[in-house]
Design an enzyme around this catalytic site. Structure first.
Site, PDB file in Angstrom:
ATOM      1  N   THR A  38       0.854  -1.189   0.000  1.00 25.40           N
ATOM      2  CA  THR A  38       0.000   0.000   0.000  1.00 25.40           C
ATOM      3  C   THR A  38       0.885   1.232   0.000  1.00 25.40           C
ATOM      4  OG1 THR A  38      -2.051   0.946   0.877  1.00 25.40           O
ATOM      5  CG2 THR A  38      -0.405   0.331   2.507  1.00 25.40           C
ATOM      6  N   CYS A  46      -2.926   7.725   7.948  1.00 28.58           N
ATOM      7  CA  CYS A  46      -3.495   6.374   7.878  1.00 28.58           C
ATOM      8  C   CYS A  46      -2.485   5.372   8.419  1.00 28.58           C
ATOM      9  CB  CYS A  46      -3.832   5.995   6.441  1.00 28.58           C
ATOM     10  SG  CYS A  46      -5.089   7.032   5.655  1.00 28.58           S
ATOM     11  N   HIS A  57      -5.364  -0.807   4.936  1.00 26.47           N
ATOM     12  CA  HIS A  57      -4.995   0.615   4.908  1.00 26.47           C
ATOM     13  C   HIS A  57      -6.097   1.365   5.660  1.00 26.47           C
ATOM     14  CE1 HIS A  57      -3.182   4.101   2.382  1.00 26.47           C
ATOM     15  NE2 HIS A  57      -3.979   4.648   3.282  1.00 26.47           N
TER      16      HIS A  57
END
Lengths: 205, 165
Positions: B25, B31, B48
């Site tokens: 990711t 995040c 994520h």
């Protein structure tokens, strides 16, 4: 929530981008002492991933000035440029020598970029406040040089709890055959649209 | 690079991989990229995660479980179990949870990165999954890749050295 915006409401938001970014482009053109072109603003409800794709994808290194808009219609504002464009801006405005390493910036360059971003974002917002007669103040702008995904995701949090898309007003500007290219993103908080429409006398169903 | 498959996990998304290959990711800011790995079954998972808790969700019935720490981790565990993993063998790792902009630290609601990290840790603890590695905080973005055969987590950023957990 924003699936049902009428065409005329979209047009009003485009005009918001036009006025804000138009003033910012004028400010930039004064700094550069050259005309700056601006594209017609785009108003779109976009999936989060698609928003980072506008500036080259989630991992693309970008320079972003971020400020939070506080007041009657809160939101987030970004001024985003690629490192190569930033180097050209610095050369033309501040007369700084461009260093070879493209993604690295000196303290002096950071400081100059911060100030340029500050001026541009400030002129966007003040013209928007004049136009809407809303009280809109910028927070102190922050500068970041990092992956677009890491930076822009921060401005999407207000939408995160509502879905996987955000509504943004994107205005691209250009100078000298794409030598300098950048974007203004205005991402009003979801509840700010009603206030903007009301302030501009646009009917809301 | 190898010719093995890389599963891309988008923002507010999760993915599971069985065997070799990797899960990746990109552009994690505030995040959190949370990964789970069962070394025996060689089942790996990555989420994520964007927000700490689904209690703030206003999405209605179509809630995206991958977006919130408290729904993403149970969903990831569930999917990994369906691929043969066992919770008791899983180890967790995570990266991200940065504070990208300094001024935002003054407002509790803007401290989203640290809150994501805290929430992920609390939920891993509920499941009794040990956290074997962590590269969180700071003020910079990260891209992560979990290797399916070894469970090694590779962390890349713009100005820092590549890290391995």
């Amino acid at each position: 929530m924003f699936e049902h915006l009428a065409d005329f409401q979209m047009d009003v938001l485009k005009e918001v981008g036009n006025i804000g970014a138009g003033n910012a482009a004028t400010a930039l053109s004064k700094l550069l002492d050259k005309p700056v072109d601006m594209q017609v603003p785009k108003v779109n409800l976009l999936p989060f991933e698609a928003i980072t794709n506008i500036v080259g994808g989630s991992e693309q290194v970008v320079i972003a000035i971020f400020l939070r808009v506080v007041g009657d219609a809160p939101g987030n504002m970004f001024f985003v440029i690629q490192p190569a464009s930033a180097k050209k801006l610095l050369e033309r405005i501040a007369g700084l020598e461009i260093e070879e390493e493209e993604d690295r910036f000196s303290e002096m360059e950071y400081s100059a970029l911060h100030e340029i971003g500050n001026i541009l974002a400030g002129s966007y917002l003040s013209s928007l406040a004049d136009f809407t007669k809303l009280s809109l103040q910028p927070t102190v702008p922050s500068l970041a040089v990092d992956m677009a995904g890491a930076i822009l995701s921060f401005g999407l949090m207000e939408y995160g709890a509502m879905g996987d898309r955000a509504l943004l007003i994107d205005t691209k500007f250009l100078e000298g055959q794409d030598a300098v290219e950048g974007h203004f993103f205005l991402i009003p908080d979801p509840e700010s649209f009603g206030k903007m429409f009301a302030a501009l006398g646009v009917p809301v169903e | 690079m190898t010719s093995l498959s890389t599963v891309k996990v988008g923002m507010a998304d999760l993915g599971v991989l069985v065997g070799a290959g990797s899960l990746k990711t990109t552009g994690l800011g505030s995040c959190v990229g949370l990964t789970l790995h069962d070394p025996v079954a060689r089942v790996s998972g990555m989420a994520h995660i964007m927000l700490p808790t689904s209690s703030i969700a206003r999405e209605g019935s179509n809630l995206n479980k991958a977006k919130y720490a408290d729904t993403a981790i149970p969903e990831l565990i569930d999917r990994m179990q369906k691929s043969g993993a066992m919770t008791s063998r899983m180890v967790g790792k995570m990266a991200g949870g940065a504070q990208m902009f300094a001024f935002a630290a003054t407002s509790e609601s803007m401290r989203i990165g640290p809150r994501n990290v805290e929430s992920c840790k609390a939920i891993l603890a509920e499941y009794g999954i040990p956290l074997k590695g962590e590269d969180t905080g700071g003020n910079y973005g990260r891209t992560i890749e979990l290797l399916g055969d070894t469970g090694i987590l590779i962390i890349r950023s713009v100005n820092q050295h590549i890290k391995e957990l």
